[in-house]
Scaffold this motif. Structure first.
Motif, PDB file in Angstrom:
ATOM      1  N   PHE A  36     -16.343 -71.811 -19.014  1.00 46.45           N
ATOM      2  CA  PHE A  36     -15.574 -72.654 -19.930  1.00 46.45           C
ATOM      3  C   PHE A  36     -14.845 -71.872 -21.032  1.00 46.45           C
ATOM      4  O   PHE A  36     -14.193 -72.481 -21.870  1.00 46.45           O
ATOM      5  CB  PHE A  36     -16.502 -73.685 -20.587  1.00 46.45           C
ATOM      6  CG  PHE A  36     -16.933 -74.775 -19.661  1.00 46.45           C
ATOM      7  CD1 PHE A  36     -16.153 -75.909 -19.469  1.00 46.45           C
ATOM      8  CD2 PHE A  36     -18.128 -74.673 -18.964  1.00 46.45           C
ATOM      9  CE1 PHE A  36     -16.546 -76.917 -18.608  1.00 46.45           C
ATOM     10  CE2 PHE A  36     -18.534 -75.686 -18.100  1.00 46.45           C
ATOM     11  CZ  PHE A  36     -17.742 -76.802 -17.917  1.00 46.45           C
ATOM     12  N   ASN A  52     -17.287 -80.479 -19.432  1.00 49.31           N
ATOM     13  CA  ASN A  52     -16.104 -80.910 -18.684  1.00 49.31           C
ATOM     14  C   ASN A  52     -15.433 -82.098 -19.359  1.00 49.31           C
ATOM     15  O   ASN A  52     -14.200 -82.196 -19.402  1.00 49.31           O
ATOM     16  CB  ASN A  52     -16.479 -81.277 -17.247  1.00 49.31           C
ATOM     17  CG  ASN A  52     -16.406 -80.084 -16.304  1.00 49.31           C
ATOM     18  OD1 ASN A  52     -15.481 -79.279 -16.384  1.00 49.31           O
ATOM     19  ND2 ASN A  52     -17.382 -79.957 -15.428  1.00 49.31           N
ATOM     20  N   SER A  53     -16.231 -83.018 -19.889  1.00 47.84           N
ATOM     21  CA  SER A  53     -15.650 -84.167 -20.584  1.00 47.84           C
ATOM     22  C   SER A  53     -14.990 -83.742 -21.893  1.00 47.84           C
ATOM     23  O   SER A  53     -13.968 -84.308 -22.297  1.00 47.84           O
ATOM     24  CB  SER A  53     -16.720 -85.230 -20.856  1.00 47.84           C
ATOM     25  OG  SER A  53     -17.680 -84.769 -21.774  1.00 47.84           O
ATOM     26  N   LYS A  68     -13.442 -80.972 -22.371  1.00 45.79           N
ATOM     27  CA  LYS A  68     -12.165 -80.340 -22.019  1.00 45.79           C
ATOM     28  C   LYS A  68     -11.010 -81.334 -22.074  1.00 45.79           C
ATOM     29  O   LYS A  68      -9.858 -80.954 -22.301  1.00 45.79           O
ATOM     30  CB  LYS A  68     -12.239 -79.740 -20.609  1.00 45.79           C
ATOM     31  CG  LYS A  68     -12.978 -78.431 -20.507  1.00 45.79           C
ATOM     32  CD  LYS A  68     -13.277 -78.064 -19.062  1.00 45.79           C
ATOM     33  CE  LYS A  68     -12.059 -78.103 -18.169  1.00 45.79           C
ATOM     34  NZ  LYS A  68     -12.367 -77.692 -16.777  1.00 45.79           N
ATOM     35  N   ARG A 125     -22.982 -78.981 -18.138  1.00 43.33           N
ATOM     36  CA  ARG A 125     -21.682 -78.727 -17.503  1.00 43.33           C
ATOM     37  C   ARG A 125     -20.828 -80.001 -17.504  1.00 43.33           C
ATOM     38  O   ARG A 125     -19.625 -79.958 -17.794  1.00 43.33           O
ATOM     39  CB  ARG A 125     -21.889 -78.221 -16.086  1.00 43.33           C
ATOM     40  CG  ARG A 125     -20.581 -77.991 -15.317  1.00 43.33           C
ATOM     41  CD  ARG A 125     -20.804 -77.355 -13.972  1.00 43.33           C
ATOM     42  NE  ARG A 125     -21.129 -75.933 -14.094  1.00 43.33           N
ATOM     43  CZ  ARG A 125     -22.345 -75.424 -13.964  1.00 43.33           C
ATOM     44  NH1 ARG A 125     -23.375 -76.220 -13.697  1.00 43.33           N
ATOM     45  NH2 ARG A 125     -22.559 -74.128 -14.087  1.00 43.33           N
ATOM     46  N   GLU A 179     -21.371 -87.756 -22.050  1.00 42.62           N
ATOM     47  CA  GLU A 179     -19.984 -87.465 -21.704  1.00 42.62           C
ATOM     48  C   GLU A 179     -19.068 -88.379 -22.517  1.00 42.62           C
ATOM     49  O   GLU A 179     -19.015 -89.582 -22.270  1.00 42.62           O
ATOM     50  CB  GLU A 179     -19.752 -87.673 -20.208  1.00 42.62           C
ATOM     51  CG  GLU A 179     -20.619 -86.765 -19.330  1.00 42.62           C
ATOM     52  CD  GLU A 179     -20.564 -87.169 -17.872  1.00 42.62           C
ATOM     53  OE1 GLU A 179     -19.437 -87.386 -17.368  1.00 42.62           O
ATOM     54  OE2 GLU A 179     -21.640 -87.287 -17.257  1.00 42.62           O
TER      55      GLU A 179
END
Length: 295
Positions: free
Chosen positions: A66, A35-36, A38, A31, A106
């Motif tokens: 996502f 998120n990174s 995105k 997750r 990330e």
């Protein structure tokens, strides 16, 4: 065993790059990774392919989370190892280029952009990995070791990039049949891939500005087991290299002196230097034992 590829995306729209992420039982890490992604500032069309390597927990909820913010595909396979997972992702990728990332990493927001600046056919672009868990001595020692190996083996037949941060063009990836699936764990498959890449006459280009942050949370036990795996994987790596008429790296005592010096100079104080030095020594003992036991 090396996979033979069928371009499953041949009838689909070609994208500029596909990010391929193998994952196994680390949904929280995955997750954070997504998120990174995105936040990537790439203007070209791109996609993310997550290959679930037989994890216990379904990723359906995460995919739904996502699906509006990323062009995301999730594939599930029986547990077969990260080499197989990466090949599976590459087989369905629509991108001209393939960027490989791990689920506990990330990337900075310009990661893809920096990898792609000089991307071309037959050139592997490797980025820089930074340990995010700076208070974890085992994680820090592991990253120090990898960074040292990058520098030590540069301009040699044994130069390599770790598979959590590099980009290749799909055409060249297919031409060398991807990752060797006989490597069943996350150890050695990237070095072996890079050896065949160079043997083919392809180039490798390191880009320090293509940065990812690695959250490899290691305990002393998992640190030891990781380097045992490296030692065992070295046997298969040497066998494959021999088939390509590439000699094994020569034993040189200066290699170990330089490695230990890197650990010593990386510590912030005397106590930190002693801890890092001790961990690097432990890593080499574990690698040796793994190699001997594997034989």
């Amino acid at each position: 065993m090396v996979t033979m590829f069928i371009n499953c995306a041949s009838k689909s729209k070609t994208l500029f790059v596909s990010v391929i992420i193998p994952t196994y039982n680390r949904p929280n890490s995955l997750r954070a990774c997504l998120n990174s992604l995105k936040a990537q500032c790439l203007s070209e069309d791109w996609e993310v392919i997550v290959v679930d390597d037989g994890g216990k927990e379904s990723l359906n909820a995460l995919k739904k989370e996502f699906q509006q913010s990323l062009s995301l595909t999730v594939i599930r396979q029986e547990n077969s190892g990260p080499a197989t997972a990466r090949n599976r992702g590459a087989a369905v990728a629509k991108g001209k280029f393939l960027a490989f990332l791990d689920d506990d990493c990330e990337p900075e927001m310009d990661w893809l952009e920096k990898l792609l600046i000089n991307a071309q056919t037959g050139v592997m672009i490797g980025g820089r990995t930074k340990n995010k868990l700076i208070q974890n001595n085992c994680s820090e020692a592991s990253q120090i070791l990898v960074s040292f190996l990058y520098e030590y083996f540069e301009d040699t037949p044994w130069y390599f990039f770790t598979s959590n941060n590099f980009l290749v063009d799909k055409q060249a990836f297919i031409s060398i049949s991807g990752f060797d699936e006989s490597f069943r764990t996350s150890a050695g498959e990237d070095r072996e891939f890079c050896t065949r890449w160079k043997q083919k006459g392809y180039r490798m280009d390191y880009r320090i500005e293509a940065l990812i942050h690695h959250s490899h949370n290691l305990s002393m036990k998992s640190f030891w087991k990781q380097h045992l795996k490296y030692g065992t994987a070295a046997i298969q790596y040497r066998k494959n290299s021999k088939k390509l008429n590439i000699p094994s790296p020569p034993f040189r005592i200066k290699f170990y002196f330089k490695m230990l010096n890197r650990a010593w100079t990386s510590g912030n104080n005397l106590f930190g230097r002693i801890k890092l030095l001790s961990l690097i020594m432990i890593s080499q003992i574990a690698t040796f034992i793994g190699f001997v036991k594997g034989n």
